[in-house]
Design a protein around this motif. Structure first.
Motif, PDB file in Angstrom:
ATOM      1  N   THR A 208      70.438 153.854 144.174  1.00 28.72           N
ATOM      2  CA  THR A 208      69.233 154.055 144.982  1.00 28.72           C
ATOM      3  C   THR A 208      69.302 155.406 145.689  1.00 28.72           C
ATOM      4  O   THR A 208      70.341 156.064 145.707  1.00 28.72           O
ATOM      5  N   MET A 209      68.182 155.775 146.322  1.00 33.62           N
ATOM      6  CA  MET A 209      68.171 156.942 147.205  1.00 33.62           C
ATOM      7  C   MET A 209      68.036 156.499 148.661  1.00 33.62           C
ATOM      8  O   MET A 209      67.680 157.300 149.534  1.00 33.62           O
ATOM      9  N   GLY A 210      68.305 155.224 148.929  1.00 27.76           N
ATOM     10  CA  GLY A 210      68.274 154.748 150.303  1.00 27.76           C
ATOM     11  C   GLY A 210      66.888 154.422 150.805  1.00 27.76           C
ATOM     12  O   GLY A 210      65.945 154.263 150.031  1.00 27.76           O
ATOM     13  N   ASN A 211      66.762 154.309 152.156  1.00 24.06           N
ATOM     14  CA  ASN A 211      65.539 153.851 152.794  1.00 24.06           C
ATOM     15  C   ASN A 211      65.106 152.528 152.146  1.00 24.06           C
ATOM     16  O   ASN A 211      64.001 152.369 151.657  1.00 24.06           O
ATOM     17  N   LEU A 212      66.032 151.593 152.147  1.00 25.58           N
ATOM     18  CA  LEU A 212      65.906 150.385 151.341  1.00 25.58           C
ATOM     19  C   LEU A 212      64.841 149.437 151.882  1.00 25.58           C
ATOM     20  O   LEU A 212      64.677 149.287 153.097  1.00 25.58           O
ATOM     21  N   HIS A 213      64.150 148.789 150.950  1.00 25.92           N
ATOM     22  CA  HIS A 213      63.133 147.791 151.276  1.00 25.92           C
ATOM     23  C   HIS A 213      63.367 146.568 150.402  1.00 25.92           C
ATOM     24  O   HIS A 213      64.357 146.500 149.656  1.00 25.92           O
ATOM     25  N   GLU A 214      62.471 145.596 150.486  1.00 23.97           N
ATOM     26  CA  GLU A 214      62.687 144.341 149.771  1.00 23.97           C
ATOM     27  C   GLU A 214      62.758 144.539 148.260  1.00 23.97           C
ATOM     28  O   GLU A 214      63.457 143.803 147.563  1.00 23.97           O
ATOM     29  N   GLY A 215      62.065 145.544 147.751  1.00 20.88           N
ATOM     30  CA  GLY A 215      62.155 145.820 146.322  1.00 20.88           C
ATOM     31  C   GLY A 215      63.576 146.155 145.899  1.00 20.88           C
ATOM     32  O   GLY A 215      64.053 145.703 144.840  1.00 20.88           O
TER      33      GLY A 215
ATOM     34  N   LEU B 235      62.142 167.044 149.621  1.00 21.09           N
ATOM     35  CA  LEU B 235      63.550 166.669 149.786  1.00 21.09           C
ATOM     36  C   LEU B 235      63.911 166.562 151.267  1.00 21.09           C
ATOM     37  O   LEU B 235      64.583 165.611 151.689  1.00 21.09           O
ATOM     38  N   GLY B 236      63.452 167.517 152.072  1.00 20.92           N
ATOM     39  CA  GLY B 236      63.800 167.546 153.483  1.00 20.92           C
ATOM     40  C   GLY B 236      63.246 166.376 154.267  1.00 20.92           C
ATOM     41  O   GLY B 236      63.895 165.887 155.201  1.00 20.92           O
ATOM     42  N   ARG B 237      62.053 165.906 153.903  1.00 19.81           N
ATOM     43  CA  ARG B 237      61.454 164.818 154.690  1.00 19.81           C
ATOM     44  C   ARG B 237      61.719 163.428 154.109  1.00 19.81           C
ATOM     45  O   ARG B 237      61.269 162.439 154.680  1.00 19.81           O
ATOM     46  N   TYR B 238      62.471 163.357 153.001  1.00 18.46           N
ATOM     47  CA  TYR B 238      62.759 162.042 152.440  1.00 18.46           C
ATOM     48  C   TYR B 238      63.545 161.226 153.474  1.00 18.46           C
ATOM     49  O   TYR B 238      64.525 161.725 154.046  1.00 18.46           O
ATOM     50  N   PRO B 239      63.145 159.976 153.730  1.00 20.99           N
ATOM     51  CA  PRO B 239      63.773 159.196 154.813  1.00 20.99           C
ATOM     52  C   PRO B 239      65.257 158.953 154.581  1.00 20.99           C
ATOM     53  O   PRO B 239      65.687 158.626 153.477  1.00 20.99           O
ATOM     54  N   ARG B 240      66.023 159.105 155.647  1.00 17.98           N
ATOM     55  CA  ARG B 240      67.467 158.861 155.614  1.00 17.98           C
ATOM     56  C   ARG B 240      67.786 157.801 156.671  1.00 17.98           C
ATOM     57  O   ARG B 240      67.682 158.063 157.871  1.00 17.98           O
TER      58      ARG B 240
ATOM     59  N   SER C   2      57.661 150.844 148.050  1.00 23.24           N
ATOM     60  CA  SER C   2      58.263 152.143 147.785  1.00 23.24           C
ATOM     61  C   SER C   2      58.688 152.760 149.099  1.00 23.24           C
ATOM     62  O   SER C   2      58.033 152.565 150.134  1.00 23.24           O
ATOM     63  N   SER C   3      59.766 153.529 149.057  1.00 27.31           N
ATOM     64  CA  SER C   3      60.181 154.252 150.253  1.00 27.31           C
ATOM     65  C   SER C   3      59.102 155.226 150.704  1.00 27.31           C
ATOM     66  O   SER C   3      58.969 155.519 151.897  1.00 27.31           O
ATOM     67  N   ARG C   4      58.313 155.711 149.773  1.00 28.28           N
ATOM     68  CA  ARG C   4      57.266 156.678 150.112  1.00 28.28           C
ATOM     69  C   ARG C   4      56.086 156.031 150.839  1.00 28.28           C
ATOM     70  O   ARG C   4      55.243 156.743 151.390  1.00 28.28           O
ATOM     71  N   ASN C   5      56.035 154.706 150.860  1.00 26.97           N
ATOM     72  CA  ASN C   5      54.981 154.049 151.632  1.00 26.97           C
ATOM     73  C   ASN C   5      55.119 154.331 153.125  1.00 26.97           C
ATOM     74  O   ASN C   5      54.163 154.168 153.884  1.00 26.97           O
ATOM     75  N   ASN C   6      56.314 154.758 153.553  1.00 25.95           N
ATOM     76  CA  ASN C   6      56.518 155.113 154.962  1.00 25.95           C
ATOM     77  C   ASN C   6      55.695 156.323 155.370  1.00 25.95           C
ATOM     78  O   ASN C   6      55.495 156.560 156.562  1.00 25.95           O
ATOM     79  N   TYR C   7      55.243 157.101 154.389  1.00 30.36           N
ATOM     80  CA  TYR C   7      54.417 158.258 154.703  1.00 30.36           C
ATOM     81  C   TYR C   7      52.969 157.862 154.999  1.00 30.36           C
ATOM     82  O   TYR C   7      52.176 158.699 155.446  1.00 30.36           O
ATOM     83  N   LEU C   8      52.609 156.609 154.728  1.00 28.30           N
ATOM     84  CA  LEU C   8      51.223 156.154 154.865  1.00 28.30           C
ATOM     85  C   LEU C   8      50.965 155.592 156.257  1.00 28.30           C
ATOM     86  O   LEU C   8      51.816 154.910 156.837  1.00 28.30           O
ATOM     87  N   SER C   9      49.769 155.829 156.778  1.00 31.25           N
ATOM     88  CA  SER C   9      49.334 155.158 157.999  1.00 31.25           C
ATOM     89  C   SER C   9      48.980 153.710 157.665  1.00 31.25           C
ATOM     90  O   SER C   9      48.895 153.327 156.485  1.00 31.25           O
TER      91      SER C   9
END
Length: 290
Positions: A29-36, A68-73, A187-194
């Motif tokens: 994985t690339m982290g920022n783990l969710h139920e998926g 890359l810089g803003r990917y959640p860690r 998706s980890s990228r859902n964190n970017y959504l309001s």
């Protein structure tokens, strides 16, 4: 669960597990783990005796340094998630550990054909980066089975072809997409959504479902269906990248004679680029109709 940061520590732990007769399951994985992600860990635990997860935000697969810089860690939270499930070992390497001679000097792996088109067009070099890091991780872990989400359908196709072409001696399992209540693929990228955007993002699932229903009803003008799907996304403030129907195994553009299809969507909403897909098995549907 134990966390290790070096390849030497990783291989010491795996050697001990293998000496104990355990079957090794691997979830990269690339982290920022969710139920998926947790569903992947569950699948690995069901199939194997010893589960290894990795978290590595791989710079080689980002063609946008800002992305890359803003990917959640979120390591601490990720560790807690994994502890709650049947994960035995977490590998958390640094960039220097993975690429000791630097990224530009790294031997790369390129998987032809299935890497082309779709996200391969939108993100040049992305799948070379994916194939390279996953190949390295496979050689480090040497699993008996590896587990990936079907949400990243093209990525899964790339990894399966790489494993097949390089004669790697283990199984690759695709695990069905885990979804929110409105159908949005986790998706980890859902964190970017309001919050409002998360509700709107469910339209991707609606578009996929509508195209699938029309294909099952006998429609075969795939190009027209995809144009209509893009139009729907535009009406809901998405910037569509692609909506396509492909043959599910080769990822070649679908023809009227194909029976195993996949509908693939990529679209930008707000700050997030979202991808999703849906399988359509016409052979199965015909049997079911009888």
């Amino acid at each position: 669960m134990k966390t290790v940061e070096t390849i030497a520590e990783l291989q010491t732990e795996i050697k001990a597990a293998r000496a104990a007769g355990k079957r090794i399951g691997f979830v990269p994985t690339m982290g920022n783990l969710h139920e998926g992600h947790m569903i992947l860990v569950d699948a690995a635990a069901e199939e194997c005796d010893y589960v290894v997860a990795s978290i590595f935000i791989n710079p080689l697969q980002f063609n946008d340094i800002d992305d890359l810089g803003r990917y959640p860690r979120t390591l601490s939270a990720d560790q807690e998630h994994l502890k709650d499930r049947d994960c035995d070992l977490l590998f958390y390497p640094s960039v220097d550990e993975m690429y000791p001679d630097g990224q530009e000097a790294q031997t790369t792996v390129s998987v032809p054909v299935v890497s082309e088109g779709l996200c391969g067009d939108s993100r040049p070099g992305h799948f070379d980066g994916v194939a390279t890091v996953v190949s390295k991780l496979f050689h480090m872990v040497q699993p008996d089975a590896a587990f990936f989400g079907e949400k990243d359908f093209q990525q899964l196709a790339v990894i399966r072809k790489m494993v097949r072409d390089l004669n790697l001696p283990f199984d690759v399992f695709g695990v069905p997409t885990c979804r929110e209540e409105n159908g949005l693929a986790m998706s980890s990228r859902n964190n970017y959504l309001s919050d409002d955007e998360k509700q709107t993002a469910g339209q991707i699932y609606s578009v996929l479902t509508e195209i699938k229903d029309k294909i099952l009803a006998g429609e075969r003008n795939f190009a027209e269906l995809c144009v209509l799907g893009k139009q729907t996304l535009l009406e809901h403030d998405f910037q569509p990248d692609y909506v396509e129907v492909r043959e599910a195994n080769s990822l070649a553009p679908a023809t009227e004679d194909d029976t195993d299809l996949v509908i693939l969507v990529a679209a930008i909403l707000g700050k997030a680029r979202l991808i999703d897909n849906m399988r359509v098995n016409l052979a199965h549907s015909k049997v079911g109709d009888i």
